[in-house]
Design an enzyme around this catalytic site. Structure first.
Site, PDB file in Angstrom:
ATOM      1  N   HIS A 136       8.422  67.916  36.012  1.00 34.29           N
ATOM      2  CA  HIS A 136       9.798  67.484  35.773  1.00 34.29           C
ATOM      3  C   HIS A 136      10.559  67.345  37.080  1.00 34.29           C
ATOM      4  CE1 HIS A 136       8.934  69.385  31.800  1.00 34.29           C
ATOM      5  NE2 HIS A 136       9.355  68.193  31.465  1.00 34.29           N
ATOM      6  N   CYS A 191       9.130  53.288  26.467  1.00 34.50           N
ATOM      7  CA  CYS A 191      10.309  53.910  27.089  1.00 34.50           C
ATOM      8  C   CYS A 191       9.998  55.240  27.762  1.00 34.50           C
ATOM      9  CB  CYS A 191      11.427  54.065  26.071  1.00 34.50           C
ATOM     10  SG  CYS A 191      10.938  54.954  24.593  1.00 34.50           S
TER      11      CYS A 191
HETATM   12  C1  PEP Z   1       8.827  59.958  25.522  1.00 31.84           C
HETATM   13  O1  PEP Z   1       8.365  60.940  24.928  1.00 31.84           O
HETATM   14  O2  PEP Z   1       8.142  59.203  26.239  1.00 31.84           O
HETATM   15  C2  PEP Z   1      10.264  59.640  25.400  1.00 31.84           C
HETATM   16  C3  PEP Z   1      10.771  58.538  25.911  1.00 31.84           C
HETATM   17  O3  PEP Z   1      11.035  60.543  24.760  1.00 31.84           O
HETATM   18  P1  PEP Z   1      11.615  61.862  25.446  1.00 31.84           P
HETATM   19  O4  PEP Z   1      11.277  61.793  26.905  1.00 31.84           O
HETATM   20  O5  PEP Z   1      13.079  61.823  25.167  1.00 31.84           O
HETATM   21  O6  PEP Z   1      10.879  62.925  24.709  1.00 31.84           O
END
Ligand code: PEP
Ligand code: MG
Length: 576
Positions: free
Chosen positions: A194, A508
């Site tokens: 992260h 995404c």
């Molecule tokens: C993902 O899991 O790739 C995503 C876009 O959702 P989040 O990062 O909000 O879990």
């Protein structure tokens, strides 16, 4: 003498600054006992430092937005809880009042006690909480030092500094970036952590795995961090500095060039059109998405509305946030994702869930929403009302099987009927999409496509579930790799099935905005990318250099790779 330390680039860029070593285990505190008449003043100082630390965490939460706010908030929550822990506070007071410890020494003593308790635990998760204790106590100690000495206060401002640490917590990274930190050299850690992702979105050069950093570098050493080459130069020479200045000039030029791409259409070299969407969470993301020419919002995370305050947001509060998003995008389509909380965060939003052993595999996303139909319906009503102001799509997170989508549709239908009875304006039919982030959803995507109007692939979670590897676990960086063939085949399959069903598919996850993966995603057939708005121009620029037809033709070769190393080598061979 000039010395080079090598590591792995986690965030590109260069920086020149003074080294600041962070070794949480090395607390420099005054161990002389307090005189009786000094106790009250020491207690006041201690409480003031604790309050400063709490305040810092609150401010940090207020400043964070964008793709990683949710992840970072998790750490902030854990740290805030620790700072309010009655046992910790009582123990500190007793040490000062009864034991006549100075505040710093009391903090160190409590840290050692708690660390020993956590270390003795069998549960590896609880054992790892020792790190949280370390980070929280160092925060309070540094607040204490800032109170006492002007010199230290000057040092605490990170302007012009390069942090040298073993690892760095995402919350600290965000905080330090806001106070002038120039870069980070970590002796361990992974480029998929992260913190690394956060460094990229903060534009902060970062090196990980620079093994000897803590033993070789000293406080105030001059460091040239060259994350373009994956090295940190200790005591750089005039030649190194000239290289840095050349890089700075080029970077400034590059920034100006990218700015000219804000209003040009997104096309590959061979003319294929690609849609670039923004991942957004807060108003500044929306403004940035517009100014950089996004084609819409591909992922609007709604969790922040539920986590920024105590208790659940009302229908009107949600309506206003969604309506402002829709208006802010000026007629471009926005994709609102319904609540994606899990047992690890639900309590903070005012939902009571039993603690789960394994929250990532527990009641999260749509599973949670369907357990709380009244809470979910409030969100659905707010979305329906906002959708009268512009084009809106609804995205459902953590879908595993079709009945979840069917249930969501039913709730939307009921909410419509309710609003109609109340004479509220209603939008036309809203498109309902499924996030593909659970392996079962990817494998059984045909069944989902019978109920979904579009798909959005969440590779952050899909990778973690396919590979059974927590992306925050640095020890797994050789496994958590987006080029793993198993993941590539799944992505290719989902994209192809979406096309077969003539339904839009976007992606995404973090890799959607990472130019290192743009060619790969084009090869797999993706033509809708959703990303943090800071990445829009970089990806548009990258796409213009790529030949989509050639990449598509090579997809079968890439998909035959047996290892992620092989996939990587092939890809660089194809792109040249
Ligand atoms: C993902 O899991 O790739 C995503 C876009 O959702 P989040 O990062 O909000 O879990
Ligand atoms: Mg996800």
């Amino acid at each position: 003498m000039r010395q080079i330390l090598t590591g792995t680039t986690a965030a590109r860029g260069m920086a020149l600054g003074r080294a600041r070593l962070v070794q949480p285990s090395r607390y420099l505190v005054d161990t002389r006992p307090l005189g009786e008449d000094e106790v009250e003043e020491a207690l006041a100082k201690l409480h003031h430092a604790l309050e400063t630390a709490r305040q810092e965490l609150r401010e940090l939460r207020g400043k964070l937005h964008g793709a990683l706010a949710r992840e970072v908030n998790e750490f902030i929550d854990a740290h805030s809880l620790l700072l309010d822990d009655p046992e910790l506070l009582r123990g500190l007071d007793d040490l000062v009042r009864i034991g006549h410890y100075r505040p710093g020494a009391a903090l160190k003593k409590q840290r050692d006690r708690l660390a020993a308790v956590f270390e003795a635990m069998d549960d590896p998760y609880l054992r790892s909480r020792k790190e949280d204790v370390d980070q929280v106590i160092s925060r309070v100690i540094s607040a204490l030092q800032r109170q006492t000495s002007r010199e230290e206060r000057k040092l605490a401002a990170r302007v012009g500094e390069i942090l040298i640490a073993d690892t760095i917590a995402p919350a600290d990274m965000a905080h330090l970036a806001g106070s002038g930190l120039l870069g980070v050299v970590a002796s361990s850690g992974s480029p998929y952590s992260h913190s690394a992702i956060l460094a990229r979105s903060l534009d902060l050069p970062m090196l990980v795995g620079a093994r000897d950093a803590l033993s070789t570098i000293h406080d105030d050493d001059l460091i040239l961090l060259d994350a373009e080459r994956g090295e940190a130069v200790l005591h750089p020479t005039a030649q190194d500095l000239a290289r840095y200045r050349a890089w700075q000039r080029e970077a400034a030029q590059e920034g100006r060039r990218l700015a000219t791409l804000a209003n040009v259409p997104t096309r590959t070299r061979d003319g294929a059109e690609v849609r670039l969407l923004a991942n957004a969470e807060m108003p500044p993301d929306i403004a940035m998405a517009r100014s950089r020419g996004a084609d819409g919002v591909g992922l609007y995370r709604t969790e922040f509305l539920f986590l920024r305050q105590k208790g659940l947001p009302t229908e009107d509060e949600q309506f206003i946030a969604y309506r402002d998003l829709v208006l802010g995008m000026g007629g471009l389509p926005v994709t609102i994702r319904t609540l994606d909380l899990g047992a690890d965060k639900a309590d903070a939003a005012g939902l009571v869930l039993r603690g789960e052993d394994n929250p990532a595999l527990g009641v999260r996303g749509v599973r949670l929403s369907l357990r709380y139909p009244a809470v979910f319906t409030t969100q659905i009503r707010a979305i329906l009302r906002a959708a009268c102001y512009g084009p809106v799509r609804v995205l459902v997170p953590m879908v595993t099987q079709p009945d979840e989508l069917i249930a969501v549709r039913t709730l939307f239908k009921l909410a419509r009927q309710e609003l109609k009875r109340e004479n509220v304006d209603l939008p036309e039919k809203l498109a309902l999409g499924a996030m593909i982030e659970v392996p079962a959803a990817a494998i059984n995507v045909r069944a989902l496509l019978e109920h979904a109007d579009f798909l959005a692939i969440g590779t952050n979670d899909l990778a973690q579930y396919v590979l059974a590897a927590d992306r925050g676990n640095d020890a797994l960086d050789n496994i958590y790799n987006p080029l793993q063939p198993a993941l590539l085949r799944l992505l290719s399959y989902v994209i192809a099935e979406g096309r077969r069903a003539k339904k839009p598919v976007s992606l995404c996850g973090e890799i959607g905005g990472d130019v290192n993966f743009t060619a790969l995603l084009l090869a797999l057939g993706l033509n809708e990318f959703s990303m943090h708005p800071s990445q829009l121009l970089h990806v548009r620029d990258r796409l213009a250099t790529l030949d989509r037809a050639n990449l598509r033709a090579n997809a079968p070769r890439i998909l035959r790779s047996r290892t992620h190393e092989e996939a990587e080598a092939l890809l660089s061979d194809i792109v040249g």
